[in-house]
Enzyme design. Structure first.
Site, short mmCIF file in Angstrom:
data_model
loop_
_atom_site.label_atom_id
_atom_site.label_comp_id
_atom_site.label_asym_id
_atom_site.label_seq_id
_atom_site.Cartn_x
_atom_site.Cartn_y
_atom_site.Cartn_z
N THR A 8 0.87 -1.17 0.00
CA THR A 8 0.00 0.00 0.00
C THR A 8 0.90 1.22 0.00
OG1 THR A 8 -0.18 0.01 2.43
CG2 THR A 8 -1.93 -1.11 1.19
N SER A 9 0.35 2.34 -0.42
CA SER A 9 1.15 3.55 -0.56
C SER A 9 1.43 4.25 0.76
CB SER A 9 0.45 4.54 -1.50
OG SER A 9 0.33 3.96 -2.77
N THR A 10 0.51 4.13 1.72
CA THR A 10 0.67 4.84 2.98
C THR A 10 0.40 3.92 4.16
OG1 THR A 10 -1.63 5.56 3.14
CG2 THR A 10 -0.11 7.00 1.92
N GLN A 13 -3.26 2.94 5.14
CA GLN A 13 -4.00 1.93 4.37
C GLN A 13 -3.76 0.53 4.92
OE1 GLN A 13 -2.19 3.09 0.63
NE2 GLN A 13 -4.14 3.89 -0.10
#
Length: 188
Positions: A8-10, A13
């Site tokens: 996930t990007s962050t 999440q």
């Protein structure tokens, strides 16, 4: 061996990451590498570890193509690198279908899906830039608040206690460069 990769990007999440990991285990992966880092980042140590771990005949499995790459060129580069090792890439959840790069039709579909995802990202960035420009013109856009500077006092305190900039960055969840910037601004 089936090797899974989840991303996930962050860090916000977490539920998305947990769902990917759960689905990869359920799909029969024997080892799952996971990380929370932007897909645009070139520093993805867990992806590098997953690729390094692969041996001839292994399969790298991801749930969606955008978990592996942010552009069509990157996606095809990963496919090529995986195939060069004598391995395959399987994208698991594509509307109930799986895409296996060992056959030409799936490779074509994966290329098209990667191109569509890249196009969607570009459109989103364009709309975002238009919205920011409009907000600036109306005097409503202030930009994001600098987060590191708001923690300058805490950075200084930890530094005085003997912590290294790397340790401070990890503890406060900020970049090491930001720690140096805070320390520099305090001494000037």
């Amino acid at each position: 061996m089936k090797i899974g990769y989840a991303r996930t990007s962050t860090t916000e999440q977490l539920a998305g990451l947990e769902a990917q990991v759960r689905d990869l285990w359920a799909a029969g992966c024997e080892k799952v590498f996971q990380e929370q880092v932007s897909g645009a980042s070139t520093d993805r140590p867990q992806l590098a570890a997953a690729l390094e771990h692969m041996r001839q005949g292994d399969v790298l499995m991801v749930m969606k193509p955008d978990r592996l790459a942010r552009s069509t060129a990157d996606l095809l580069g990963y496919v090529k690198a995986i195939q060069a090792k004598g391995c395959r890439l399987i994208v698991q959840s594509m509307g109930g279908q799986t895409l296996d790069t060992s056959n030409p039709t799936s490779k074509l579909m994966l290329t098209m899906l990667g191109a569509v995802a890249e196009f969607e990202r570009d459109l989103m960035k364009e709309r975002q830039a238009e919205g920011i420009a409009k907000a600036k013109a109306e005097g409503k856009y202030k930009g994001r608040k600098p987060t590191a500077r708001s923690q300058a006092h805490e950075v200084s305190k930890l530094h005085e206690q003997g912590m290294t900039p790397t340790e401070i960055a990890k503890k406060l969840g900020m970049g090491r460069t930001s720690v140096y910037r805070c320390l520099s601004s305090l001494t000037n």
